[in-house]
Design an enzyme around this catalytic site. Structure first.
Site, PDB file in Angstrom:
ATOM      1  N   GLU A  25      13.581   5.228  28.060  1.00  0.00           N
ATOM      2  CA  GLU A  25      14.739   5.719  28.818  1.00  0.00           C
ATOM      3  C   GLU A  25      15.262   4.606  29.726  1.00  0.00           C
ATOM      4  OE1 GLU A  25      11.723   7.528  28.736  1.00  0.00           O
ATOM      5  OE2 GLU A  25      12.555   8.654  27.053  1.00  0.00           O
ATOM      6  N   GLU A  64       7.840  -9.610  28.983  1.00  0.00           N
ATOM      7  CA  GLU A  64       6.940  -8.564  28.496  1.00  0.00           C
ATOM      8  C   GLU A  64       7.587  -7.839  27.328  1.00  0.00           C
ATOM      9  OE1 GLU A  64       6.023  -5.437  31.328  1.00  0.00           O
ATOM     10  OE2 GLU A  64       4.359  -4.782  30.070  1.00  0.00           O
ATOM     11  N   GLN A  85      -1.587  -7.506  34.813  1.00  0.00           N
ATOM     12  CA  GLN A  85      -0.292  -7.369  35.482  1.00  0.00           C
ATOM     13  C   GLN A  85      -0.379  -6.227  36.491  1.00  0.00           C
ATOM     14  OE1 GLN A  85       2.598  -5.583  32.986  1.00  0.00           O
ATOM     15  NE2 GLN A  85       4.344  -6.451  34.045  1.00  0.00           N
ATOM     16  N   SER A  87      -3.580  -2.595  32.637  1.00  0.00           N
ATOM     17  CA  SER A  87      -4.312  -2.910  31.414  1.00  0.00           C
ATOM     18  C   SER A  87      -5.211  -4.123  31.632  1.00  0.00           C
ATOM     19  CB  SER A  87      -3.345  -3.227  30.274  1.00  0.00           C
ATOM     20  OG  SER A  87      -2.446  -2.165  30.099  1.00  0.00           O
ATOM     21  N   SER A  99       2.737  -1.654  38.383  1.00  0.00           N
ATOM     22  CA  SER A  99       2.951  -0.212  38.576  1.00  0.00           C
ATOM     23  C   SER A  99       2.037   0.374  39.643  1.00  0.00           C
ATOM     24  CB  SER A  99       2.686   0.532  37.266  1.00  0.00           C
ATOM     25  OG  SER A  99       3.477   0.017  36.238  1.00  0.00           O
TER      26      SER A  99
HETATM   27  C1  FAD Z   1      -0.689   2.062  27.741  1.00  0.00           C
HETATM   28  C2  FAD Z   1      -0.037   1.623  29.005  1.00  0.00           C
HETATM   29  C3  FAD Z   1      -0.330   0.388  29.530  1.00  0.00           C
HETATM   30  C4  FAD Z   1       0.258  -0.029  30.718  1.00  0.00           C
HETATM   31  N1  FAD Z   1      -0.086  -1.253  31.245  1.00  0.00           N
HETATM   32  C5  FAD Z   1       0.423  -1.639  32.439  1.00  0.00           C
HETATM   33  C6  FAD Z   1       0.003  -2.858  33.062  1.00  0.00           C
HETATM   34  O1  FAD Z   1      -0.814  -3.589  32.524  1.00  0.00           O
HETATM   35  N2  FAD Z   1       0.489  -3.184  34.273  1.00  0.00           N
HETATM   36  C7  FAD Z   1       1.404  -2.393  34.909  1.00  0.00           C
HETATM   37  O2  FAD Z   1       1.827  -2.760  36.000  1.00  0.00           O
HETATM   38  N3  FAD Z   1       1.820  -1.223  34.370  1.00  0.00           N
HETATM   39  C8  FAD Z   1       1.349  -0.831  33.151  1.00  0.00           C
HETATM   40  N4  FAD Z   1       1.748   0.371  32.585  1.00  0.00           N
HETATM   41  C9  FAD Z   1       2.638   1.253  33.362  1.00  0.00           C
HETATM   42  C10 FAD Z   1       4.049   1.406  32.832  1.00  0.00           C
HETATM   43  O3  FAD Z   1       4.800   0.264  33.050  1.00  0.00           O
HETATM   44  C11 FAD Z   1       4.644   2.641  33.526  1.00  0.00           C
HETATM   45  O4  FAD Z   1       3.907   3.755  33.121  1.00  0.00           O
HETATM   46  C12 FAD Z   1       6.085   2.866  33.186  1.00  0.00           C
HETATM   47  O5  FAD Z   1       6.881   1.875  33.746  1.00  0.00           O
HETATM   48  C13 FAD Z   1       6.597   4.239  33.627  1.00  0.00           C
HETATM   49  O6  FAD Z   1       6.309   4.500  34.959  1.00  0.00           O
HETATM   50  P1  FAD Z   1       5.631   5.889  35.383  1.00  0.00           P
HETATM   51  O7  FAD Z   1       4.419   6.036  34.601  1.00  0.00           O
HETATM   52  O8  FAD Z   1       5.531   5.920  36.846  1.00  0.00           O
HETATM   53  O9  FAD Z   1       6.657   6.993  34.901  1.00  0.00           O
HETATM   54  P2  FAD Z   1       7.964   7.461  35.684  1.00  0.00           P
HETATM   55  O10 FAD Z   1       8.714   6.289  36.118  1.00  0.00           O
HETATM   56  O11 FAD Z   1       7.597   8.472  36.698  1.00  0.00           O
HETATM   57  O12 FAD Z   1       8.791   8.140  34.528  1.00  0.00           O
HETATM   58  C14 FAD Z   1       8.610   9.482  34.101  1.00  0.00           C
HETATM   59  C15 FAD Z   1       9.686   9.792  33.083  1.00  0.00           C
HETATM   60  O13 FAD Z   1      10.963   9.720  33.703  1.00  0.00           O
HETATM   61  C16 FAD Z   1      11.821   8.861  32.987  1.00  0.00           C
HETATM   62  N5  FAD Z   1      12.741   8.184  33.888  1.00  0.00           N
HETATM   63  C17 FAD Z   1      12.440   7.549  35.026  1.00  0.00           C
HETATM   64  N6  FAD Z   1      13.556   7.062  35.585  1.00  0.00           N
HETATM   65  C18 FAD Z   1      14.576   7.388  34.770  1.00  0.00           C
HETATM   66  C19 FAD Z   1      15.997   7.145  34.795  1.00  0.00           C
HETATM   67  N7  FAD Z   1      16.585   6.484  35.777  1.00  0.00           N
HETATM   68  N8  FAD Z   1      16.748   7.630  33.784  1.00  0.00           N
HETATM   69  C20 FAD Z   1      16.172   8.309  32.762  1.00  0.00           C
HETATM   70  N9  FAD Z   1      14.837   8.573  32.700  1.00  0.00           N
HETATM   71  C21 FAD Z   1      14.065   8.106  33.689  1.00  0.00           C
HETATM   72  C22 FAD Z   1      10.865   7.875  32.335  1.00  0.00           C
HETATM   73  O14 FAD Z   1      11.469   7.251  31.222  1.00  0.00           O
HETATM   74  C23 FAD Z   1       9.716   8.768  31.961  1.00  0.00           C
HETATM   75  O15 FAD Z   1       9.974   9.400  30.758  1.00  0.00           O
HETATM   76  C24 FAD Z   1       1.173   0.813  31.387  1.00  0.00           C
HETATM   77  C25 FAD Z   1       1.471   2.071  30.848  1.00  0.00           C
HETATM   78  C26 FAD Z   1       0.878   2.481  29.670  1.00  0.00           C
HETATM   79  C27 FAD Z   1       1.208   3.828  29.119  1.00  0.00           C
END
Ligand code: FAD
Lengths: 366, 397
Positions: free
Chosen positions: B367, B234, B116, B151, B119
């Site tokens: 969140e 998902e 997928q 992933s 991100s």
């Molecule tokens: C093990 C693992 C596997 C993954 N696999 C995939 C994959 O296969 N494909 C893919 O596309 N992505 C994948 N991801 C990515 C995942 O979807 C993102 O990490 C996730 O959506 C969070 O985005 P970010 O890391 O940019 O954090 P951010 O969006 O920067 O968030 C940082 C913090 O801010 C909080 N936050 C953000 N916005 C708000 C809001 N409006 N209100 C309150 N809190 C908020 C979040 O909850 C978080 O705690 C994976 C992540 C992990 C950890």
């Protein structure tokens, strides 16, 4: 009256100089390397801290060559060691082994530790507390130690092991064994910044330093002071996690806003701040109680462990979570703090163990 | 409505006939799985002709039971969680008949692993803010940009890709959804290590990679709607299945409790029982949600299940480490294990504790999922956002 919980100018200077040194000499990348088998950092740091800064013998009385400092000073040191995850045997050797050896009046060993020529580890499993302690090694009639003690911290690079053992009549003894005379098998464990080892003794020569009630008292002294001061390490961990998290909340934008501007996140940071400040007060109080020899020191230690352990874990978990995907990576240091915090929660008794100890002390047992 | 007993009867007949014609002991694995798909016995809720029978999801247990009893090989779903859980339902909902015929069989049999590509470094929670660009050129799209946390990209044959096709409109309106050939020139996968020591996820770089327009899913500019369907699926895939009682994380901790009477403490006991009840309640709640969904597409309600799943996995695994004491700190290995299956409950307690931290980040953070429940289920107003009405290209980056 509650002891002074603020720091003095000298204490502030101690933490500032340590923090500066550790910022330069203990980068998180070197701590990370310990997970991939490179533990050279430990060997480089300890001479600077233990000998040059005199931390090895911080708690050793001056008459035995130490600094004769108090538990308050040790707490200041541990807070900085927690903040930097410095892989040094300060807690295991300079706090716990020293407490036991001092109770046992083992002047020679204290002098050796204070001089920095060797470190010493109390040979008990990491998770031991006063209520769960049970010797697993034995001492035979020829003064040789046998048996196995699992998951002991502080043995790597140490010169001496302080081994609790049962003598042939079933009595408790505390004996010094040369680390080289034991088989130490390093273990892969959650927190590689405080490595653990399984110890095996197959007739290792030993010098008995004390026995009977006095041996039990020496072990209790080590476990209790260790627990009281571990709380300061946990405060250091929690503070790093809080600072790092707040820094990120002020920098990362999603949906066109700083993530720190979302109330759901802001409130979590506020709650965490309150927890960390409270933990600091509780840890300082425990250190002061030991420094002053207060009667309340046992309650204070139990409270400190029951409270601060969970705060450090909570802070580290929040740090990972609020960093999103980055917090889950190997490169970002958050996980190093998560691992140490979780290991510390188990170390020297879980919060549940300490609540049970507390119950006995405050007449609230089941 | 068809009579449920009648459906069950006919399904059992179909299964026996299929097993007579394809003896699992004499048929090679892939041939068997392909035949199963062709017969509509892959997933009963898939449409007729696309590996299914258009039946409610509940009937799948009958199918799985029959194949398991016959000793038939399965499609190793743990190796293709994203394919089965996210790509397949999206392709079924939005794919053309040609796309469904081309991609679904290999996906379902596990011959093709899917990833997928959503991100990005700048767009995680705020997925619609992503900047990977797809520019039309003849009947192709030229893709440039970077994805992260992808992933299984290192073993994937195909990926579902969300990219920006129009920077001049507000961000949700300028996205399109593609199927990306991971072997195409210009697609480069670099592993990323995670806190467990493993490398489950990757960075994926696109440098003028070309995707034929026939591999676009849904209309140009409607990528956000397609992606939303993927995300709902998902969240259902992560938190929405109905496991047996006391399986998964609660099963692991319960086993540890029984095996270690010497570590029993009143406070751990109380916590374990509380979590056991929560896990059982969550299990029953997801069964009810599945019944509500029947054959349809999951809605935002699935987010609640994923939220609960993450919290339980984290609290249970955390408890297990305390229960085991210093023995719970042992870790099998820090070097990457090379295991490509999603493994939340395997290995030791310390591994489970660490891996569970990801459950509240992957697939939408807890969140963000709370916002989804509050705003899309309860219809509470969203927080002020400066970014939804302005053209994407004019947003501060
Ligand atoms: C093990 C693992 C596997 C993954 N696999 C995939 C994959 O296969 N494909 C893919 O596309 N992505 C994948 N991801 C990515 C995942 O979807 C993102 O990490 C996730 O959506 C969070 O985005 P970010 O890391 O940019 O954090 P951010 O969006 O920067 O968030 C940082 C913090 O801010 C909080 N936050 C953000 N916005 C708000 C809001 N409006 N209100 C309150 N809190 C908020 C979040 O909850 C978080 O705690 C994976 C992540 C992990 C950890």
């Amino acid at each position: 009256m509650i002891a002074d919980l603020l720091t003095s100018t000298e204490e502030d200077e101690l933490s500032a100089s340590l923090r500066g040194l550790l910022a330069a000499r203990c980068p998180s990348t070197r701590v990370l390397a310990m997970y991939d088998g490179d533990s050279s950092l430990a060997g480089e740091l300890w001479p600077a801290l233990g000998i040059d800064m005199g931390l090895a013998g911080l708690l050793v009385p001056e008459q035995h060559g130490g600094a004769g400092a108090s538990a308050r000073d040790a707490a200041i040191v541990l807070e900085e060691l927690g903040r930097s995850l410095a892989p040094v045997p300060f807690l295991t050797s300079s706090v716990m082994a020293v407490a036991a050896l001092q109770a046992a009046q083992a002047a020679d060993s204290l002098r050796q530790i204070a001089g920095g020529s060797l470190t010493c580890a109390l040979a008990v499993p990491l998770g031991t507390c006063v209520t769960t302690f049970a010797p697993t090694a034995t001492l035979d009639d020829d003064g040789l130690v046998h048996g196995r003690i699992g998951r002991v911290a502080g043995t790597e690079g140490s010169g001496l092991l302080l081994v609790p053992a049962s003598d042939p009549s079933g009595g408790l003894v505390l004996a010094l064994v040369d680390t080289a005379a034991a088989a130490c098998e390093p273990l892969a464990s959650l927190d590689m910044s405080r490595p653990l080892a399984d110890l095996r003794f197959a007739g290792s020569p030993a010098i008995v330093v004390t026995q009977g009630d006095s041996a039990a008292d020496a072990i209790r002294a080590a476990l209790l002071l260790g627990a009281a001061l571990l709380a300061s390490e946990q405060v250091g961990i929690a503070q790093w996690c809080l600072d790092t998290t707040v820094g990120y909340l002020l920098e990362r934008r999603q949906f066109g806003r700083l993530i720190g501007s979302y109330q759901a996140v802001k409130h979590r940071a506020a709650d965490l701040f309150i927890e960390v400040e409270t933990a600091r007060a509780v840890a300082r109080y425990a250190a002061a109680a030991w420094a002053d020899g207060s009667e309340d020191r046992f309650v204070a230690s139990a409270v400190a462990q029951a409270y601060c352990s969970d705060v450090a874990v909570h802070a580290a978990q929040e740090c990972v979570q609020l960093h999103g995907g980055i917090g889950f990576t190997w490169e970002h240091p958050a996980h190093l703090y998560l691992k140490r915090a979780k290991a510390d929660q188990v170390a020297l008794g879980t919060p549940g163990d300490h609540r049970a100890i507390l119950a006995g002390l405050i007449d609230l047992s089941m | 409505m068809r009579d449920p007993d009648d459906i069950t009867k006919r399904l059992i007949e179909m299964l026996s006939r299929f097993l007579l014609e394809h003896d699992p002991a004499l048929t090679d694995r892939v041939t068997f799985l392909r035949a199963r798909f062709a017969a509509g016995l892959a997933e009963v809720h898939y449409p007729l002709g696309d590996g299914g029978l258009g039946l409610p999801r509940g009937y799948q247990t009958i199918v799985e039971g029959a194949f398991e009893q016959a000793g038939a090989p399965n499609n190793a779903p743990e190796l293709n969680v994203i394919g089965l859980g996210m790509a397949a339902p999206t392709i079924i909902a939005y794919g053309t008949p040609e796309q469904r015929a081309r991609f679904l069989p290999g996906l379902w049999t596990g011959e093709d692993i899917w990833c997928q590509l959503f991100s990005e470094p700048g767009a995680g929670s705020d997925l619609a803010g992503l900047s990977t660009r797809a520019v039309p050129e003849g009947d192709e799209w030229v893709v440039t940009g970077q994805k992260v946390w992808t992933s299984v990209a290192h073993v994937a044959r195909w990926g579902i890709l969300l990219a920006r096709t129009d920077p001049d409109v507000p961000k949700h309106q300028g996205l399109s959804f593609f199927i990306c050939d991971m072997t195409a020139p210009g697609v480069e996968v670099r592993p990323l290590r995670q806190l467990t020591g493993d490398s489950e996820f990757n960075e994926v770089f696109f440098t003028q990679a070309r995707i034929p327009d026939s591999d676009r899913l849904g209309d140009v500019g409607s990528g956000w709607d397609v992606a939303r369907a993927t995300l709902m699926n998902e969240r259902m895939a992560i938190g929405g299945n109905v496991p047996p009682r006391e399986s998964g994380m609660v099963g692991a901790v319960a086993r540890t409790w029984r095996e270690h009477p010497e570590r029993h403490r009143p406070d751990l006991h109380e916590r374990l029982l509380r979590l056991w009840v929560d896990a059982e309640a969550a299990r029953i709640a997801s069964a009810r949600l599945q019944q509500k969904l029947a054959a349809g597409q999951p809605g935002p309600e699935g987010s609640a299940g994923k939220l609960v799943f993450a919290r339980l996995a984290q609290e249970l695994s955390s408890l297990e480490v305390e229960l085991l004491g210093d023995e719970g700190l042992l870790y099998d290995q820090w070097s990457p294990s090379g295991n490509d299956a999603f493994d939340f409950t395997g290995r030791g307690a310390a591994f489970r504790y660490l891996r569970a931290r990801g459950n509240s980040i992957e697939g939408g953070t807890s969140e963000v999922l709370r916002n989804v429940v509050a705003e899309r289920v309860l219809r509470l107003p969203p927080e002020d956002r400066p970014d939804t009405t302005v053209a994407w290209k004019d947003l501060p980056k």
